[in-house]
Write an enzyme that holds these catalytic residues in place. Structure first.
Site, mmCIF file in Angstrom:
data_model
loop_
_atom_site.group_PDB
_atom_site.id
_atom_site.type_symbol
_atom_site.label_atom_id
_atom_site.label_comp_id
_atom_site.label_asym_id
_atom_site.label_seq_id
_atom_site.Cartn_x
_atom_site.Cartn_y
_atom_site.Cartn_z
ATOM 1 N N ARG A 29 0.826 -1.215 0.000
ATOM 2 C CA ARG A 29 0.000 0.000 0.000
ATOM 3 C C ARG A 29 0.855 1.258 0.000
ATOM 4 O O ARG A 29 0.608 2.189 -0.764
ATOM 5 C CB ARG A 29 -0.946 0.011 1.204
ATOM 6 N N ASN A 86 -6.100 -2.608 2.329
ATOM 7 C CA ASN A 86 -6.121 -4.055 2.513
ATOM 8 C C ASN A 86 -7.563 -4.534 2.583
ATOM 9 O O ASN A 86 -8.411 -3.881 3.193
ATOM 10 C CB ASN A 86 -5.409 -4.448 3.805
#
Length: 91
Positions: free
Chosen positions: A20, A38
């Protein structure tokens, strides 16, 4: 400059490997907005909004990801109606 938004779902070893944050770094480098988060099933969902060329470049990078990631699949969905966020966030 043509603008677009793409939502991607990235599968593989993509959680716990800075995926990320690395995606955010790539997006900011190419002046894209959106997010990376996520998902409970182990995937990462990514929204990329900005110039078509930049979105294409970062979308292709998703297949590689950061060192330590092992991407097995990227599903892309080009969004016709999308309100582009004004920044890039990670969740």
């Amino acid at each position: 400059m043509a603008e677009c938004c793409v939502r991607a779902w990235v599968t593989g070893k993509v959680q716990g490997v800075w995926f990320r944050r690395s995606t955010q770094h790539q997006a900011l480098e190419y002046r894209l907005t959106g997010y990376a988060k996520n998902l409970p099933d182990g995937r990462v969902e990514v929204l990329l909004c900005g110039s078509r060329d930049a979105v294409k470049t970062v979308s292709e990078w998703l297949w590689q990801g950061p060192e330590g990631a092992q991407v097995t699949h990227v599903e892309l969905d080009v969004l016709d109606q999308c309100h582009a966020p004004d920044h890039f966030a990670t969740y």
